[in-house]
Design a protein around this motif. Structure first.
Motif, PDB file in Angstrom:
ATOM      1  N   ILE A   1      77.905   7.277   7.398  1.00 39.63           N
ATOM      2  CA  ILE A   1      77.458   8.664   7.236  1.00 39.63           C
ATOM      3  C   ILE A   1      78.626   9.478   6.702  1.00 39.63           C
ATOM      4  CG2 ILE A   1      76.602  10.679   8.482  1.00 39.63           C
ATOM      5  CD1 ILE A   1      75.332   8.737  10.479  1.00 39.63           C
ATOM      6  N   SER A   2      78.344  10.319   5.726  1.00 35.39           N
ATOM      7  CA  SER A   2      79.428  11.096   5.105  1.00 35.39           C
ATOM      8  C   SER A   2      78.994  12.549   4.932  1.00 35.39           C
ATOM      9  CB  SER A   2      79.816  10.503   3.751  1.00 35.39           C
ATOM     10  OG  SER A   2      78.698  10.528   2.868  1.00 35.39           O
ATOM     11  N   ALA A   3      80.008  13.421   4.974  1.00 32.62           N
ATOM     12  CA  ALA A   3      79.807  14.856   4.764  1.00 32.62           C
ATOM     13  C   ALA A   3      81.058  15.431   4.114  1.00 32.62           C
ATOM     14  CB  ALA A   3      79.524  15.552   6.093  1.00 32.62           C
ATOM     15  N   THR A   4      80.910  16.592   3.497  1.00 31.54           N
ATOM     16  CA  THR A   4      82.034  17.267   2.816  1.00 31.54           C
ATOM     17  C   THR A   4      82.185  18.672   3.371  1.00 31.54           C
ATOM     18  OG1 THR A   4      80.566  18.035   1.044  1.00 31.54           O
ATOM     19  CG2 THR A   4      81.688  15.920   0.719  1.00 31.54           C
ATOM     20  N   ASP A   5      83.425  19.228   3.196  1.00 31.87           N
ATOM     21  CA  ASP A   5      83.716  20.578   3.679  1.00 31.87           C
ATOM     22  C   ASP A   5      84.504  21.309   2.596  1.00 31.87           C
ATOM     23  OD1 ASP A   5      84.797  22.882   5.067  1.00 31.87           O
ATOM     24  OD2 ASP A   5      84.243  21.858   6.928  1.00 31.87           O
ATOM     25  N   ALA A   6      84.082  22.513   2.282  1.00 30.59           N
ATOM     26  CA  ALA A   6      84.731  23.277   1.213  1.00 30.59           C
ATOM     27  C   ALA A   6      86.059  23.877   1.643  1.00 30.59           C
ATOM     28  CB  ALA A   6      83.797  24.394   0.731  1.00 30.59           C
ATOM     29  N   ASP A   7      86.377  23.883   2.948  1.00 28.33           N
ATOM     30  CA  ASP A   7      87.645  24.430   3.417  1.00 28.33           C
ATOM     31  C   ASP A   7      88.771  23.469   3.104  1.00 28.33           C
ATOM     32  OD1 ASP A   7      86.529  26.793   4.439  1.00 28.33           O
ATOM     33  OD2 ASP A   7      85.879  25.738   6.249  1.00 28.33           O
ATOM     34  N   SER A   8      89.974  23.853   3.519  1.00 25.36           N
ATOM     35  CA  SER A   8      91.148  23.034   3.252  1.00 25.36           C
ATOM     36  C   SER A   8      91.875  22.754   4.561  1.00 25.36           C
ATOM     37  CB  SER A   8      92.083  23.744   2.265  1.00 25.36           C
ATOM     38  OG  SER A   8      92.508  24.993   2.794  1.00 25.36           O
ATOM     39  N   GLY A   9      92.761  21.791   4.489  1.00 24.35           N
ATOM     40  CA  GLY A   9      93.557  21.467   5.670  1.00 24.35           C
ATOM     41  C   GLY A   9      92.692  20.956   6.802  1.00 24.35           C
ATOM     42  N   ARG A  10      93.040  21.386   8.006  1.00 23.90           N
ATOM     43  CA  ARG A  10      92.287  20.939   9.178  1.00 23.90           C
ATOM     44  C   ARG A  10      90.852  21.445   9.139  1.00 23.90           C
ATOM     45  NH1 ARG A  10      94.819  18.734  13.321  1.00 23.90           N
ATOM     46  NH2 ARG A  10      93.224  19.506  14.768  1.00 23.90           N
ATOM     47  N   ASN A  11      90.674  22.581   8.492  1.00 25.96           N
ATOM     48  CA  ASN A  11      89.292  23.073   8.392  1.00 25.96           C
ATOM     49  C   ASN A  11      88.408  22.159   7.570  1.00 25.96           C
ATOM     50  OD1 ASN A  11      90.011  25.292   9.875  1.00 25.96           O
ATOM     51  ND2 ASN A  11      90.455  26.565   8.091  1.00 25.96           N
TER      52      ASN A  11
ATOM     53  N   ALA B   1      71.303  11.337  21.282  1.00 20.98           N
ATOM     54  CA  ALA B   1      71.527   9.976  20.790  1.00 20.98           C
ATOM     55  C   ALA B   1      71.544   9.001  21.959  1.00 20.98           C
ATOM     56  CB  ALA B   1      72.845   9.914  20.019  1.00 20.98           C
ATOM     57  N   PRO B   2      70.850   7.865  21.835  1.00 20.06           N
ATOM     58  CA  PRO B   2      70.851   6.874  22.920  1.00 20.06           C
ATOM     59  C   PRO B   2      72.179   6.146  22.985  1.00 20.06           C
ATOM     60  CG  PRO B   2      69.586   6.067  21.056  1.00 20.06           C
ATOM     61  CD  PRO B   2      69.975   7.473  20.711  1.00 20.06           C
ATOM     62  N   SER B   3      72.384   5.494  24.111  1.00 22.82           N
ATOM     63  CA  SER B   3      73.658   4.798  24.334  1.00 22.82           C
ATOM     64  C   SER B   3      73.771   3.525  23.504  1.00 22.82           C
ATOM     65  CB  SER B   3      73.811   4.469  25.819  1.00 22.82           C
ATOM     66  OG  SER B   3      72.740   3.641  26.257  1.00 22.82           O
ATOM     67  N   GLU B   4      72.707   3.126  22.839  1.00 22.45           N
ATOM     68  CA  GLU B   4      72.760   1.893  22.047  1.00 22.45           C
ATOM     69  C   GLU B   4      73.576   2.039  20.771  1.00 22.45           C
ATOM     70  OE1 GLU B   4      69.201   1.540  24.640  1.00 22.45           O
ATOM     71  OE2 GLU B   4      70.091   3.112  23.421  1.00 22.45           O
ATOM     72  N   PHE B   5      73.936   3.276  20.394  1.00 23.88           N
ATOM     73  CA  PHE B   5      74.596   3.492  19.112  1.00 23.88           C
ATOM     74  C   PHE B   5      75.945   4.171  19.318  1.00 23.88           C
ATOM     75  CE2 PHE B   5      70.018   3.532  18.429  1.00 23.88           C
ATOM     76  CZ  PHE B   5      69.894   2.559  17.439  1.00 23.88           C
ATOM     77  N   ASN B   6      76.829   3.923  18.356  1.00 26.89           N
ATOM     78  CA  ASN B   6      78.148   4.555  18.369  1.00 26.89           C
ATOM     79  C   ASN B   6      78.470   4.986  16.941  1.00 26.89           C
ATOM     80  OD1 ASN B   6      80.766   5.277  19.536  1.00 26.89           O
ATOM     81  ND2 ASN B   6      81.535   3.634  18.227  1.00 26.89           N
ATOM     82  N   LEU B   7      79.126   6.126  16.850  1.00 27.69           N
ATOM     83  CA  LEU B   7      79.490   6.680  15.545  1.00 27.69           C
ATOM     84  C   LEU B   7      80.991   6.897  15.525  1.00 27.69           C
ATOM     85  CD1 LEU B   7      78.509   7.774  12.804  1.00 27.69           C
ATOM     86  CD2 LEU B   7      78.290  10.021  13.874  1.00 27.69           C
ATOM     87  N   ASP B   8      81.657   6.222  14.602  1.00 27.51           N
ATOM     88  CA  ASP B   8      83.096   6.396  14.477  1.00 27.51           C
ATOM     89  C   ASP B   8      83.390   7.826  14.030  1.00 27.51           C
ATOM     90  OD1 ASP B   8      85.771   6.315  12.904  1.00 27.51           O
ATOM     91  OD2 ASP B   8      85.767   4.421  14.030  1.00 27.51           O
ATOM     92  N   HIS B   9      84.146   8.549  14.851  1.00 22.59           N
ATOM     93  CA  HIS B   9      84.342   9.975  14.567  1.00 22.59           C
ATOM     94  C   HIS B   9      85.163  10.205  13.313  1.00 22.59           C
ATOM     95  CE1 HIS B   9      88.186   9.048  16.505  1.00 22.59           C
ATOM     96  NE2 HIS B   9      88.653  10.140  15.942  1.00 22.59           N
ATOM     97  N   ARG B  10      85.895   9.213  12.880  1.00 21.24           N
ATOM     98  CA  ARG B  10      86.731   9.410  11.702  1.00 21.24           C
ATOM     99  C   ARG B  10      86.064   8.900  10.430  1.00 21.24           C
ATOM    100  NH1 ARG B  10      90.436   6.371   9.048  1.00 21.24           N
ATOM    101  NH2 ARG B  10      90.127   4.682  10.554  1.00 21.24           N
ATOM    102  N   THR B  11      85.540   7.661  10.482  1.00 27.16           N
ATOM    103  CA  THR B  11      84.975   7.072   9.264  1.00 27.16           C
ATOM    104  C   THR B  11      83.494   7.380   9.088  1.00 27.16           C
ATOM    105  OG1 THR B  11      84.442   5.013  10.423  1.00 27.16           O
ATOM    106  CG2 THR B  11      86.644   5.194   9.451  1.00 27.16           C
TER     107      THR B  11
END
Length: 1026
Positions: free
Chosen positions: A488-498, A509-519
Motif C-alpha cells: 500500500i502506498s500514499a504520497t504527501d505534498a509536505d516536506s521533511g517529517r511532514n 482491522a482484524p488481528s490476522e493482518f499486519n501492515l508494515d508502518h514504513r514500507t
C-alpha cells in the motif's frame, strides 16, 4: 460582597504588576542530604499565579525548569502544578560550597519559566542550603606528639592541634576531652577571635624527666549536632629539658593584598618573631597551623627559618578571593607563638565572559525548532552571561551580531531572554544561526561569542493521499503466516517529517493482518480459514509525521479463496429412525443431513450407502432414505448400515455415519382366543355357585406389541338375563346373581376381545357356552344341544329355554319332587308317555306352533318375534341344502363413558349345512360392506376351534361401524325348525326335540327387538327362506 470583589480586583492587579515586571525571585530553604521527592515549595501559590484564569490562556499553565545542558539539577518542578521537589541527586553543602568561607551562607540557584507566552515569567529561585550534622570532627593526625619542658609550672598551658569539622555552627567542633590524663595533665578549650575552638593541655603536677619522660593519653573531640558525632586521637607528651622563653611575633595580625596575576615566587609578606633565649633555645621555627586550608597550603609557601611567605602556585581570585594563613613560631618549646596573615587576592581582567544558553524550548540535536506559525515574543532560551572578574571587569553586555527576527530582553542581572521579534516564514528562511556576543567592561575589554541555531518548522497542512482509495485482493486459505498480500502506498505534498508517511491498520482491522508502518506491505500473520470468515473489510491509515499529524484512510477488501480442507459433517454421528411396519415400499424412512463448510465444488456432497445394501436406497443429493422392502416387525425389528458422504473437491474428502432403522409395531394382528378352544366347548356351572364367583376365564392373545397387544373383554351377545358379567381386563366371567330354577340350562355368551391399537383397534369374538346344572348326566346330549344351538340362527341375546314349551311342565314337576320323590318320578313318566303317544292332529298343531315361534330361555326379555310366512312352490332341485344368512347386529352404547355413544353394527354372513333342514335363505337389509371384504360364508362349514373375527371400522368411533364378521357354525343363535324329533327323556330344558314333520318352504323376514341391557340396544333383522 463588595469587600470580596475589591480583594479579588486588587489581587488581579497585583498579579498583573508582578508579571509586568518580567522577572521574579523566590527564596526557599532546604536542608542538605534531603531524600528524593520531598516537597520544597509551590510556585503556583507562592507567586499567586492561581489568580490567573485558565480561560484566557491558549494552553494550560506550565512551569519549566531552565538549566544548563549537561547539568544535573538538584530539584525538579511539576510542570502542571508548580510544585518543587527534591531529586535523587545528593545535596551536599560541603561539596556544593567548597570554596566558600566556613561561616558564609551556601546557596543554590535555578531559573523557572512560566508558560505559555501570554503569562510568561522567569522566576529565579534561590535555595539556602542548611547544614546538617553529616560529618564528624577529625584531628589532623591520629597521633599527636608535643614536647613540654620539665620545668613547666603547674597550670601551664600548651596548645594542641585543633580538630576540623566541615559542618558549621552547632554541627561544628564544640568540645574536647582528655582521656586517661593520669591526674598529671588536664584539658581546657579556648575560643579564638575567629570563633574557632582550640584545645590546650594544662600541666597539673610537676614534671621530672628523669622519673618519666613520656606520657600517652587520648584526646576526644565532639560536635554539637544531633546525633552527636566524635573522634579520638592518641596524644603523646614528651618531657624536654628547660626552655625558659618562647618566641614572640612582632605583628600578630597582618593583612596584605596581591594581584591574582602575581607570578610564582612573589613575596607576599615577611613575618618577624624574636626569642629571649640564646643558643639552641633561641632558634625559631615557622610553620602553618593545621587550621590552614589545603588550598592555602597549596598556593602559598612559608619559609620555616625566615618566615617569608611567597606565592607557590598561580593565584586565581575567582577560585578563592582571600586566604587565612595561621602561622606558628616555635623555638622547640611547648607553646608556639601565633600570627594570622589575611591575604586578599585582587582582581584583574583575566577572564573572558561566558555565555550560558539554557533552552526554554528543548533543542533537537542542539537546534531549536520553531513552527512558522509561532506567535510573537515566543521565548526560545534564557541567555546567562557571566564574568568571574570583579567590578568593571565583570560587568558584561550581550547582543546579536546581525539582523534576525529575534531579540534579547534583559530580565535579571547578566541574564537575557531570547524571543521572537517578528513572524517566521518557512518558505523564505528555513533556519537561523544566531550569533550571541558578550563583552565585559574591562580595559581592554574581553568578549565571547556563541552560536544558537533555530530551524523553522514547516506546518503540516497537507494530508497523505492513497494511490488507490479502495484496495481489493484475494488470498487462498491455509496460507503460511507472514504471506505478503500487497503493498500500500500514499504520497504527501509536505516536506521533511511532514512528508514522512507511516502506515497503520485501522481499529476495525482484524488481528490476522499486519501492515508494515514504513514500507506499507500488508501481510497475513495468521493462517486464514474461509470457513470462519470469507471476506475481511477493514481500513488502513496513512499518517504523516507532522505535529499534529494528518492522516487519511483507504478501504481494503480481502477475499479468502476456498480450499477443500474440510470433510463433510453429519449432523449426528449416528442416526436412529423409527418407521411403522406398514410403511409401503419406497416410502420415506428419514432424511440424512450433511454439511460441508467448504465452498463450491468442495462443498457439493454426494451420499451413498456403504457395503452394497439392496434393502434401502438413499438420494445422493437430498439424503432421503427409502426402503426397497416391506417391513415386518415380527420378523426383523431393526436394520443397521453406514452412509458415506463425499464432497466434490479435486482431492475429495469423505466421512461416514451409522444409520439404524427401528421398525415400530403397527396394529395388524387381531386378537386370537386361546380359551375357550372352540365355540363347541362348554363349562358346567353349578346352581349353588355364589354370586361373584369366577365361573370361566376367557383368554386371548395378540401378536402385536405395546398398546396394540393390550386387550379388553366384553360380552356383546347372549346373556339375556344378565346372569353373567366379564372383567374387561382379565377376562374372568363371574356369576352376577344367584341362580334360580328358571336359570337352569345352556347359556350362550358372545364374548368380544378388542385390542387398544391406535388409530384403529381390531377385535375378535368367541362363543362361551355355560351349562347351569347340578351335574352333567348326559355329555353327548349336551354336545348335541350345543351343536344344535350353534347351527340355529343366532340373535344377539338368546337362551335355550322357552317357558311356553312342554319343558316348563317338566320344571314344575321337578319342583314338586320336594314333596315326594316317588310322586315326581311317576308324574314325569306319565307325562313322557302321553307326549310320545299324542294323536296325529295334535302333533300337526304342535308343529305349526313350533314353526311360528323362536325358543328363548327367558320369557321376560320382552322380545317380539314377528314372522311372516309366504308359501312358495317347491323347487325340484335344491342346491345342497345351503342356508345363507346375513345377521345385522346394531349396538348403541348411549351411557358408556368409555365408548362415547359408539354404535356397532355387525353384518354376519352365515353359511350353514344341515341334512335335517331344508334350504334356508336368511335375508336382511345389510349395511355398507367394504369392497375388498373377503367371502366369509365358507367359514361356516369349518369346525376349527379358532374362530376368525374381523373388525374394520370405517368411520370415527362416535358413528355406526359396519363390520364384516366371520362366524363358524357354532357362532349362531339357537332356534327350532320342527317338533317332529323330540326327546322327553332329556334333563336339559334347553334341549330341542328332533321332529319329523313334513318340510315346507317359506320365506320369513324376522325382526328381533331385544330389551335394552346396560343402556345398550340391539336390533336383529333376519330374513330366511326355507
Amino acid at each position: 460582597m463588595d469587600l470580596l470583589s475589591g480583594t479579588y480586583i486588587f489581587a488581579v492587579l497585583l498579579a498583573c504588576v508582578v508579571f509586568q515586571s518580567g522577572a521574579q525571585e523566590k527564596n526557599y530553604t532546604v536542608r542538605e542530604e534531603m531524600p528524593e521527592n520531598v516537597l520544597i515549595g509551590d510556585l503556583l501559590k507562592d507567586l499567586n499565579l492561581s489568580l490567573i484564569p485558565d480561560k484566557s490562556l491558549t494552553s494550560p499553565m506550565q512551569f519549566k525548569l531552565v538549566y544548563k545542558t549537561g547539568d544535573v539539577p538538584l530539584i525538579r518542578i511539576e510542570e502542571g502544578t508548580g510544585e518543587i521537589f527534591t531529586t535523587g541527586a545528593r545535596i551536599d553543602r560541603e561539596k556544593l560550597c567548597a570554596g566558600i568561607m566556613m561561616d558564609a551562607h551556601c546557596f543554590y540557584e535555578v531559573e523557572v519559566a512560566v508558560l505559555p507566552d501570554e503569562i510568561f515569567r522567569l522566576v529565579k529561585i534561590r535555595f539556602l542550603i542548611e547544614d546538617i550534622n553529616d560529618n564528624a570532627p577529625l584531628f589532623p593526625a591520629t597521633v599527636i606528639n608535643i614536647s613540654i619542658p620539665e620545668n613547666s609550672a603547674i597550670n601551664s598551658r600548651y596548645a594542641l592541634p585543633a580538630a576540623i569539622d566541615p559542618d558549621i555552627g552547632i554541627n561544628g567542633v564544640q568540645n574536647y576531652q582528655l582521656i586517661k590524663g593520669q591526674n598529671i595533665f588536664g584539658l581546657d578549650v579556648i575560643e579564638t577571635p575567629e570563633g574557632d575552638k582550640m584545645p590546650q593541655l594544662i600541666v597539673q603536677k610537676e614534671l621530672d624527666r628523669e622519673e618519666k619522660d613520656t606520657y600517652v593519653m587520648k584526646v576526644k573531640v565532639e560536635d554539637g549536632g544531633f546525633p552527636q558525632r566524635s573522634s579520638t586521637a592518641i596524644l603523646q607528651v614528651s618531657v624536654a629539658d628547660t626552655n625558659d622563653n618562647r618566641p614572640v611575633f612582632k605583628e600578630k595580625e597582618i593583612e596584605v593584598s596581591i594581584p591574582e596575576n602575581a607570578p610564582v615566587g612573589t613575596s607576599v609578606t615577611q613575618l618577624h618573631a624574636t626569642d629571649a633565649d640564646i643558643g639552641e633555645n633561641a632558634k625559631i621555627h615557622f610553620y602553618f597551623s593545621n587550621l590552614v586550608s589545603n588550598i592555602a597550603k597549596r598556593l602559598f609557601h612559608l619559609n620555616t627559618t625566615t618566615g617569608l611567605i611567597t606565592v607557590k602556585e598561580p593565584l586565581d581570585r575567582e577560585e578563592s578571593p582571600s586566604h587565612k594563613l595561621l602561622v606558628l613560631a616555635s623555638d622547640g618549646g611547648s607553646v608556639p607563638a601565633r600570627a594570622m596573615v589575611l591575604v586578599n587576592v585582587t582582581d584583574i581582567n583575566d577572564n573572558v565572559p561566558s555565555i550560558d544558553i539554557r533552552y526554554i524550548i528543548n533543542p533537537i540535536n542542539g537546534t531549536v525548532v520553531l513552527s512558522e506559525n509561532a506567535p510573537l515574543n515566543t521565548k526560545v532560551a534564557l541567555i546567562t552571561v557571566m564574568d568571574k572578574d570583579a567590578d568593571h571587569n565583570g560587568r558584561v553586555t550581550c547582543f546579536t551580531d546581525h539582523e534576525v527576527p529575534f531579540r534579547l530582553r534583559p530580565v535579571f542581572s547578566n541574564q537575557f531572554l531570547l524571543e521572537t521579534a517578528a513572524y517566521l516564514d518557512y518558505e523564505s528562511t528555513r533556519e537561523y544561526a544566531i550569533k550571541l556576543l558578550a563583552a565585559d567592561a574591562g580595559k581592554p575589554p574581553l568578549n565571547q561569542s556563541s552560536m544558537l541555531l533555530v530551524k523553522v518548522k514547516d506546518e503540516n497542512d497537507n494530508a497523505p493521499v492513497f494511490t488507490q482509495p479502495f484496495i481489493s485482493l484475494s488470498v487462498p486459505e491455509n496460507n503460511s503466516p507472514g504471506t505478503q498480500l500487497t503493498k500500500i502506498s500514499a504520497t504527501d505534498a509536505d516536506s521533511g517529517r511532514n512528508a514522512e508517511i507511516s502506515y497503520l491498520l485501522g481499529t476495525d482491522a482484524p488481528s490476522e493482518f499486519n501492515l508494515d508502518h514504513r514500507t506499507g506491505i500488508l501481510t497475513a500473520v495468521k493462517k486464514l480459514d474461509r470457513e470462519k470468515q470469507e471476506k475481511y473489510y477493514f481500513t488502513v491509515l496513512a499518517k504523516d509525521n507532522g505535529m499534529p499529524p494528518l492522516m487519511t484512510n483507504a478501504t481494503v477488501l480481502v477475499t479468502v479463496l476456498d480450499q477443500n480442507d474440510n470433510s463433510p459433517i453429519f449432523t449426528h454421528n449416528e442416526y436412529n429412525f423409527y418407521v411403522p411396519e406398514n410403511l409401503p415400499r419406497h416410502g420415506t424412512v428419514g432424511l440424512i443431513t450433511v454439511t460441508d463448510p467448504d465452498y463450491g465444488e468442495n462443498s457439493a456432497v454426494t451420499l451413498s450407502i456403504l457395503d452394497v445394501n439392496d434393502d434401502f436406497t438413499i438420494d445422493p443429493q437430498t439424503g432421503v432414505i427409502r426402503p426397497n422392502i416391506s417391513f415386518d416387525r415380527e420378523k426383523q425389528e431393526s436394520y443397521t448400515f453406514y452412509v458415506k458422504a463425499e464432497d466434490g473437491g479435486r482431492v475429495s474428502r469423505s466421512s461416514t455415519a451409522k444409520v439404524t432403522i427401528n421398525v415400530v409395531d403397527v396394529n395388524d394382528n387381531k386378537p386370537v382366543f386361546v380359551v375357550p378352544p372352540s365355540n363347541y366347548s362348554y363349562e358346567l356351572v353349578l346352581p349353588s355357585t355364589n354370586p361373584g364367583t369366577v365361573v370361566f376365564k376367557v383368554v386371548a392373545i395378540d401378536n402385536d406389541t405395546g398398546m396394540n397387544a393390550e386387550l379388553r373383554y366384553s360380552i356383546v351377545g347372549g346373556n339375556t338375563k344378565g346372569l353373567f358379567v366379564i372383567d374387561q381386563t382379565t377376562g374372568n366371567i363371574t356369576l352376577k346373581e344367584k341362580c334360580v330354577v328358571a336359570d337352569l340350562g345352556l347359556h350362550r355368551l358372545v364374548v368380544k376381545a378388542k385390542d387398544l391399537g391406535q388409530p384403529d383397534s381390531l377385535f375378535n369374538v368367541v362363543i362361551v357356552n355355560l351349562f347351569v346344572n347340578e351335574t352333567v348326566t348326559n355329555a353327548t346330549l349336551i354336545h348335541e344341544l350345543v351343536r344344535k344351538s350353534i347351527e340355529a340362527p343366532a340373535t344377539q341375546n338368546i337362551e335355550t329355554a322357552d317357558t311356553s314349551s312342554p319343558t316348563s311342565d317338566y320344571v314344575k314337576i321337578m319342583v314338586a319332587i320336594v314333596a315326594g320323590t316317588i310322586t315326581v318320578i311317576l308324574v314325569i313318566f306319565i307325562t313322557a308317555v302321553v307326549r310320545c303317544r299324542q294323536s296325529p292332529h295334535l302333533k300337526a298343531a304342535q308343529k305349526n306352533k313350533q314353526n311360528s315361534e323362536w325358543v328363548t330361555p327367558n320369557p321376560e326379555n320382552r322380545q317380539m318375534i314377528m314372522m311372516k310366512k309366504k308359501k312358495k312352490k317347491k323347487k325340484k332341485h335344491a342346491p345342497k341344502n345351503l342356508l345363507l344368512n346375513f345377521v345385522t347386529i346394531e349396538e348403541t352404547k348411549a351411557d358408556d363413558a368409555d365408548n362415547d355413544g359408539n354404535s356397532v353394527t355387525l353384518d354376519l354372513p352365515i353359511e350353514l349345512e344341515e341334512q335335517t333342514m331344508g334350504k334356508y335363505n336368511w335375508g336382511t337389509t345389510p349395511t355398507t360392506f367394504k369392497p375388498d371384504s373377503p367371502d366369509l360364508a365358507r367359514h361356516y362349514k369349518s369346525a376349527s376351534p379358532q374362530p376368525a373375527f374381523q373388525i374394520q371400522p370405517e368411520t370415527p368411533l362416535n358413528s355406526k361401524h359396519h363390520i364384516i364378521q366371520e362366524l363358524p357354525l357354532d357362532n349362531t343363535f339357537v332356534a327350532c325348525d320342527s317338533i317332529s324329533k323330540c326327546s322327553s327323556s332329556s334333563s336339559d330344558p334347553y334341549s330341542v326335540s328332533e321332529c319329523s314333520y313334513p318340510v315346507t318352504t317359506f320365506k320369513t323376514p324376522v325382526s328381533v327387538h331385544t330389551r335394552p341391557t346396560d343402556s345398550r340396544t340391539s336390533t336383529i333383522e333376519i330374513c330366511s327362506e326355507i
